[in-house]
Scaffold this motif. Structure first.
Motif, PDB file in Angstrom:
ATOM      1  N   ASP A 102       0.846  -1.205   0.000  1.00  0.00           N
ATOM      2  CA  ASP A 102       0.000   0.000   0.000  1.00  0.00           C
ATOM      3  C   ASP A 102       0.877   1.250   0.000  1.00  0.00           C
ATOM      4  N   ILE A 103       1.844   1.275   0.909  1.00  0.00           N
ATOM      5  CA  ILE A 103       2.692   2.458   1.082  1.00  0.00           C
ATOM      6  C   ILE A 103       3.577   2.666  -0.148  1.00  0.00           C
ATOM      7  N   GLU A 104       4.164   1.589  -0.656  1.00  0.00           N
ATOM      8  CA  GLU A 104       5.023   1.701  -1.840  1.00  0.00           C
ATOM      9  C   GLU A 104       4.253   2.256  -3.032  1.00  0.00           C
ATOM     10  N   LYS A 105       2.975   1.900  -3.147  1.00  0.00           N
ATOM     11  CA  LYS A 105       2.152   2.370  -4.265  1.00  0.00           C
ATOM     12  C   LYS A 105       1.527   3.749  -3.984  1.00  0.00           C
ATOM     13  N   GLY A 106       1.804   4.311  -2.820  1.00  0.00           N
ATOM     14  CA  GLY A 106       1.229   5.610  -2.468  1.00  0.00           C
ATOM     15  C   GLY A 106      -0.231   5.535  -2.089  1.00  0.00           C
ATOM     16  N   GLU A 107      -0.684   4.335  -1.685  1.00  0.00           N
ATOM     17  CA  GLU A 107      -2.101   4.119  -1.384  1.00  0.00           C
ATOM     18  C   GLU A 107      -2.388   3.926   0.106  1.00  0.00           C
ATOM     19  N   GLY A 108      -1.367   3.910   0.940  1.00  0.00           N
ATOM     20  CA  GLY A 108      -1.558   3.767   2.380  1.00  0.00           C
ATOM     21  C   GLY A 108      -1.692   5.137   3.025  1.00  0.00           C
ATOM     22  N   PHE A 109      -2.728   5.314   3.837  1.00  0.00           N
ATOM     23  CA  PHE A 109      -2.965   6.597   4.509  1.00  0.00           C
ATOM     24  C   PHE A 109      -3.154   6.365   6.004  1.00  0.00           C
ATOM     25  N   VAL A 110      -2.702   7.328   6.796  1.00  0.00           N
ATOM     26  CA  VAL A 110      -2.862   7.247   8.242  1.00  0.00           C
ATOM     27  C   VAL A 110      -3.639   8.449   8.755  1.00  0.00           C
ATOM     28  N   LEU A 111      -4.389   8.200   9.818  1.00  0.00           N
ATOM     29  CA  LEU A 111      -5.000   9.260  10.593  1.00  0.00           C
ATOM     30  C   LEU A 111      -4.111   9.439  11.809  1.00  0.00           C
ATOM     31  N   VAL A 112      -3.655  10.653  12.048  1.00  0.00           N
ATOM     32  CA  VAL A 112      -2.759  10.903  13.172  1.00  0.00           C
ATOM     33  C   VAL A 112      -3.359  11.945  14.105  1.00  0.00           C
ATOM     34  N   GLU A 113      -3.056  11.764  15.382  1.00  0.00           N
ATOM     35  CA  GLU A 113      -3.368  12.761  16.402  1.00  0.00           C
ATOM     36  C   GLU A 113      -2.009  13.239  16.882  1.00  0.00           C
ATOM     37  N   GLY A 114      -1.646  14.463  16.537  1.00  0.00           N
ATOM     38  CA  GLY A 114      -0.283  14.927  16.807  1.00  0.00           C
ATOM     39  C   GLY A 114       0.685  14.089  15.990  1.00  0.00           C
ATOM     40  N   GLU A 115       1.556  13.352  16.682  1.00  0.00           N
ATOM     41  CA  GLU A 115       2.506  12.462  16.002  1.00  0.00           C
ATOM     42  C   GLU A 115       2.075  10.994  16.082  1.00  0.00           C
ATOM     43  N   THR A 116       0.960  10.723  16.749  1.00  0.00           N
ATOM     44  CA  THR A 116       0.535   9.349  17.000  1.00  0.00           C
ATOM     45  C   THR A 116      -0.391   8.845  15.898  1.00  0.00           C
ATOM     46  N   ILE A 117      -0.027   7.717  15.301  1.00  0.00           N
ATOM     47  CA  ILE A 117      -0.884   7.089  14.296  1.00  0.00           C
ATOM     48  C   ILE A 117      -2.025   6.394  15.021  1.00  0.00           C
ATOM     49  N   ILE A 118      -3.266   6.767  14.667  1.00  0.00           N
ATOM     50  CA  ILE A 118      -4.422   6.211  15.361  1.00  0.00           C
ATOM     51  C   ILE A 118      -5.401   5.518  14.414  1.00  0.00           C
ATOM     52  N   GLY A 119      -5.134   5.606  13.100  1.00  0.00           N
ATOM     53  CA  GLY A 119      -6.009   4.956  12.136  1.00  0.00           C
ATOM     54  C   GLY A 119      -5.293   4.719  10.829  1.00  0.00           C
ATOM     55  N   TYR A 120      -5.842   3.799  10.036  1.00  0.00           N
ATOM     56  CA  TYR A 120      -5.230   3.438   8.761  1.00  0.00           C
ATOM     57  C   TYR A 120      -6.301   3.112   7.733  1.00  0.00           C
ATOM     58  N   SER A 121      -5.999   3.413   6.489  1.00  0.00           N
ATOM     59  CA  SER A 121      -6.839   2.981   5.372  1.00  0.00           C
ATOM     60  C   SER A 121      -6.009   2.983   4.101  1.00  0.00           C
ATOM     61  N   ALA A 122      -6.309   2.040   3.222  1.00  0.00           N
ATOM     62  CA  ALA A 122      -5.758   2.073   1.870  1.00  0.00           C
ATOM     63  C   ALA A 122      -6.767   2.807   1.001  1.00  0.00           C
ATOM     64  N   VAL A 123      -6.257   3.686   0.130  1.00  0.00           N
ATOM     65  CA  VAL A 123      -7.097   4.500  -0.740  1.00  0.00           C
ATOM     66  C   VAL A 123      -6.571   4.354  -2.162  1.00  0.00           C
ATOM     67  N   LEU A 124      -7.388   3.767  -3.026  1.00  0.00           N
ATOM     68  CA  LEU A 124      -6.980   3.479  -4.396  1.00  0.00           C
ATOM     69  C   LEU A 124      -7.894   4.222  -5.366  1.00  0.00           C
ATOM     70  N   ILE A 125      -7.376   4.505  -6.548  1.00  0.00           N
ATOM     71  CA  ILE A 125      -8.188   5.138  -7.588  1.00  0.00           C
ATOM     72  C   ILE A 125      -8.380   4.135  -8.726  1.00  0.00           C
ATOM     73  N   ASN A 126      -9.654   3.847  -9.038  1.00  0.00           N
ATOM     74  CA  ASN A 126     -10.020   2.977 -10.171  1.00  0.00           C
ATOM     75  C   ASN A 126      -9.308   1.633 -10.155  1.00  0.00           C
ATOM     76  N   ASP A 127      -8.987   1.104  -8.990  1.00  0.00           N
ATOM     77  CA  ASP A 127      -8.140  -0.084  -8.954  1.00  0.00           C
ATOM     78  C   ASP A 127      -8.727  -1.166  -8.053  1.00  0.00           C
ATOM     79  N   GLU A 128      -9.800  -1.779  -8.509  1.00  0.00           N
ATOM     80  CA  GLU A 128     -10.326  -2.930  -7.795  1.00  0.00           C
ATOM     81  C   GLU A 128     -10.987  -3.864  -8.796  1.00  0.00           C
ATOM     82  N   PRO A 129     -10.208  -4.803  -9.357  1.00  0.00           N
ATOM     83  CA  PRO A 129     -10.747  -5.698 -10.379  1.00  0.00           C
ATOM     84  C   PRO A 129     -11.996  -6.466  -9.925  1.00  0.00           C
ATOM     85  N   ALA A 130     -12.087  -6.812  -8.638  1.00  0.00           N
ATOM     86  CA  ALA A 130     -13.254  -7.556  -8.145  1.00  0.00           C
ATOM     87  C   ALA A 130     -14.547  -6.769  -8.342  1.00  0.00           C
ATOM     88  N   TYR A 131     -14.448  -5.452  -8.400  1.00  0.00           N
ATOM     89  CA  TYR A 131     -15.644  -4.623  -8.526  1.00  0.00           C
ATOM     90  C   TYR A 131     -16.250  -4.681  -9.926  1.00  0.00           C
TER      91      TYR A 131
END
Length: 176
Positions: free
Chosen positions: A49-78
């Motif tokens: 995810d991170i290598e492809k630029g698709e990993g995102f974090v929600l942070v509070e200050g410097e603390t990572i408190i959430g995660y999600s992968a975010v892709l554009i037009n990239d889900e063959p199963a759909y």
């Protein structure tokens, strides 16, 4: 006031992200869900995810408190939905939404969805598609209370998932 920030994850952050995902895997199991009980996700998925630029974090200050992968037009199963999507235009896909255990119950998963909506609109994309296990009641409630529409079923690794889409309002854009 607590300040949250949603940004691209960095490869040095795989460990805290994986810790959050492990907590979510355990929660799914305790809730009686089969989701994420088959070795997925794992640290290699997060790294990709991170290598492809698709990993995102929600942070509070410097603390990572959430995660999600975010892709554009990239889900063959759909492409093989049993049902119908609301739109056939460009779309953003969200996967692997997880919040750290001690931050649960604060509406932060919904906050991540709102940040993903902002990301989509900033890329002139007005559709968000997502899926979850039939037995992931928490995520189903989040989708339904966030304006997502149930569209049918998609399949991952042989298992059916509930597929959702949210169509975002197009901002009036001035053409220069």
């Amino acid at each position: 006031m607590i300040k949250y920030h949603f940004r691209k994850a960095e490869s040095s952050e795989i460990s805290p992200i994986w810790e959050i995902l492990q907590q979510a895997i355990i929660r799914r199991k305790k809730d009686g869900s089969n989701q994420w009980q088959d070795g997925y996700p794992n640290p290699e998925v997060v790294q990709k995810d991170i290598e492809k630029g698709e990993g995102f974090v929600l942070v509070e200050g410097e603390t990572i408190i959430g995660y999600s992968a975010v892709l554009i037009n990239d889900e063959p199963a759909y492409e093989k939905i049993e049902g119908n999507w609301l739109t056939n235009d460009d779309f953003v896909v969200l996967h692997r939404v997880a919040i750290a255990e001690k931050y649960l119950g604060k509406g932060l998963a919904k906050m991540i969805l709102r940040h993903i909506e902002d990301f989509a609109v900033s890329n002139l994309i007005y559709s968000i598609k997502a899926d979850t296990n039939f037995d992931n009641i928490a995520m189903i409630k989040i989708f339904e209370s966030s304006g997502y529409t149930y569209c049918g079923e998609v399949y991952f690794r042989g298992s059916p998932r509930k597929a959702y889409e949210k169509v975002l309002a197009r901002q009036n854009q001035l053409e220069l």
